[in-house]
Motif scaffolding. Structure first.
Motif, mmCIF file in Angstrom:
data_model
loop_
_atom_site.group_PDB
_atom_site.id
_atom_site.type_symbol
_atom_site.label_atom_id
_atom_site.label_comp_id
_atom_site.label_asym_id
_atom_site.label_seq_id
_atom_site.Cartn_x
_atom_site.Cartn_y
_atom_site.Cartn_z
ATOM 1 N N ALA A 22 0.831 -1.204 0.000
ATOM 2 C CA ALA A 22 0.000 0.000 0.000
ATOM 3 C C ALA A 22 0.866 1.255 0.000
ATOM 4 O O ALA A 22 0.555 2.246 -0.687
ATOM 5 N N ARG A 23 1.968 1.239 0.759
ATOM 6 C CA ARG A 23 2.876 2.395 0.783
ATOM 7 C C ARG A 23 3.480 2.635 -0.594
ATOM 8 O O ARG A 23 3.645 3.775 -1.029
ATOM 9 N N GLN A 24 3.838 1.540 -1.286
ATOM 10 C CA GLN A 24 4.401 1.678 -2.626
ATOM 11 C C GLN A 24 3.398 2.313 -3.580
ATOM 12 O O GLN A 24 3.758 3.152 -4.419
ATOM 13 N N LEU A 25 2.128 1.936 -3.450
ATOM 14 C CA LEU A 25 1.090 2.526 -4.304
ATOM 15 C C LEU A 25 0.915 4.012 -3.987
ATOM 16 O O LEU A 25 0.736 4.841 -4.894
ATOM 17 N N ASP A 26 0.968 4.353 -2.703
ATOM 18 C CA ASP A 26 0.829 5.771 -2.306
ATOM 19 C C ASP A 26 1.961 6.609 -2.887
ATOM 20 O O ASP A 26 1.749 7.782 -3.257
ATOM 21 N N ARG A 27 3.183 6.036 -2.948
ATOM 22 C CA ARG A 27 4.326 6.784 -3.443
ATOM 23 C C ARG A 27 4.240 7.097 -4.931
ATOM 24 O O ARG A 27 4.979 7.932 -5.438
ATOM 25 N N GLY A 66 1.872 8.608 -6.302
ATOM 26 C CA GLY A 66 1.356 9.966 -6.388
ATOM 27 C C GLY A 66 0.344 10.178 -7.503
ATOM 28 O O GLY A 66 0.250 11.286 -8.067
ATOM 29 N N LEU A 67 -0.423 9.169 -7.835
ATOM 30 C CA LEU A 67 -1.357 9.285 -8.955
ATOM 31 C C LEU A 67 -2.761 9.676 -8.535
ATOM 32 O O LEU A 67 -3.647 9.855 -9.366
ATOM 33 N N VAL A 68 -2.978 9.792 -7.228
ATOM 34 C CA VAL A 68 -4.258 10.318 -6.739
ATOM 35 C C VAL A 68 -4.029 11.776 -6.376
ATOM 36 O O VAL A 68 -3.320 12.088 -5.421
ATOM 37 N N LEU A 69 -4.605 12.709 -7.166
ATOM 38 C CA LEU A 69 -4.324 14.143 -7.009
ATOM 39 C C LEU A 69 -5.408 14.841 -6.174
ATOM 40 O O LEU A 69 -6.529 14.400 -6.097
#
Length: 281
Positions: free
Chosen positions: A271-276, A278-281
């Motif tokens: 989940a942290r990797q997905l957060d990094r 940065g595709l949710v603006l």
């Protein structure tokens, strides 16, 4: 083709066959447990392709996890091959490759250290040293018997399992601890981890001791079993060397795909990797 009804004699012959194939004790125990479950489900009915497939559907209806079902089908297919009825073999469930490991199954380093501390505080020196040995070498629980006084003196152990022989190195600090433990218990040669009667520790005994330790260490029992110590070794080793082929050799895997399973990150890390991203603006 003549009808095939699974008998106790056939199961006994199959057990002997597994031993001649040099399967590990844990594999033999599991395969026999699974094929006996299939025989009970048949309840005297002759084996047919339809019934073999029906058992897969039955397992699914009982809520077994897909991975568990496939493991049980592997045992069934092995039995059918032994009995000359490969026409009845069952196809495995198709499972998408997992990207991360469930947190409830992942043993962390702090939890491992709590287990060691609890074992030492309770005077369970053998169990503490056994956990350190598995975790520091990556050996399987069925390979513990190869940790001998002679191996500790040499700093390496020759492990013969599943038709293969591999050499594992034993860290110097662990060698000293193993030899000190052996000396304390007057073990001058042979296996180091023995019961009070001087026999090898069984897989079941090791498992049971670890499970009892959980409540004192404050670690969930779902995370504590010998194979998870091997997983912790694998992930720690890979963080240092970043070489999956080398890790596969150390663990005794024939396929890197098997090793890859050991290196799944936790769901939290995924989940942290997905957060990094940065595709949710």
């Amino acid at each position: 083709m003549a009808e095939l009804t699974i008998s106790s004699n056939q199961l006994a012959a199959y057990a002997a066959y597994l031993h001649t194939e040099e399967r590990s004790p844990g594999t033999v125990e599991k395969y026999l447990r699974d094929v006996q479950a299939f025989a009970r489900w048949l309840d005297g009915r002759p084996v047919t392709r339809e019934l073999a497939a029906g058992w897969k559907e039955y397992l699914h209806s009982q809520g077994y996890a897909p991975v568990t079902i496939n493991a049980m089908l592997a045992a069934l297919n092995s039995l059918l091959r032994f009995l000359g009825r490969e026409d009845c073999r069952v196809k495995f469930l198709k499972i998408q490759r997992r990207l991360f490991r469930e947190a409830g199954r992942e043993l962390t380093r702090p939890e491992y250290e709590r287990l060691l501390m609890a074992a030492r505080e309770r005077g369970q020196d053998r169990l503490a040293l056994l956990m350190e040995t598995i975790c520091a070498t990556g050996i399987r629980v069925s390979e513990v018997r190869y940790l001998t006084v002679e191996a500790a003196r040499r700093g390496r152990a020759e492990i013969a399992l599943k038709g293969k022989i591999r050499t594992i190195l034993i860290p110097n600090k662990l060698c000293r601890k193993l030899l000190k433990y052996a000396g304390k218990h007057k073990t001058v040669s042979g296996e180091i981890f023995l019961t009070r009667n001087g026999t090898s520790m069984s897989r079941r005994q090791i498992w049971a001791e670890l499970k009892r330790l959980c409540q004192y260490a404050g670690v969930e029992s779902t995370k504590v079993f010998p194979h998870n110590l091997r997983h912790l070794f694998a992930t720690t080793f890979y963080k240092v060397c970043k070489d999956i082929a080398r890790l596969a050799d150390v663990l005794g895997h024939s396929s890197i795909e098997t090793t890859r399973i050991y290196l799944l990150t936790s769901g939290r890390e995924h989940a942290r990797q997905l957060d990094r991203l940065g595709l949710v603006l």
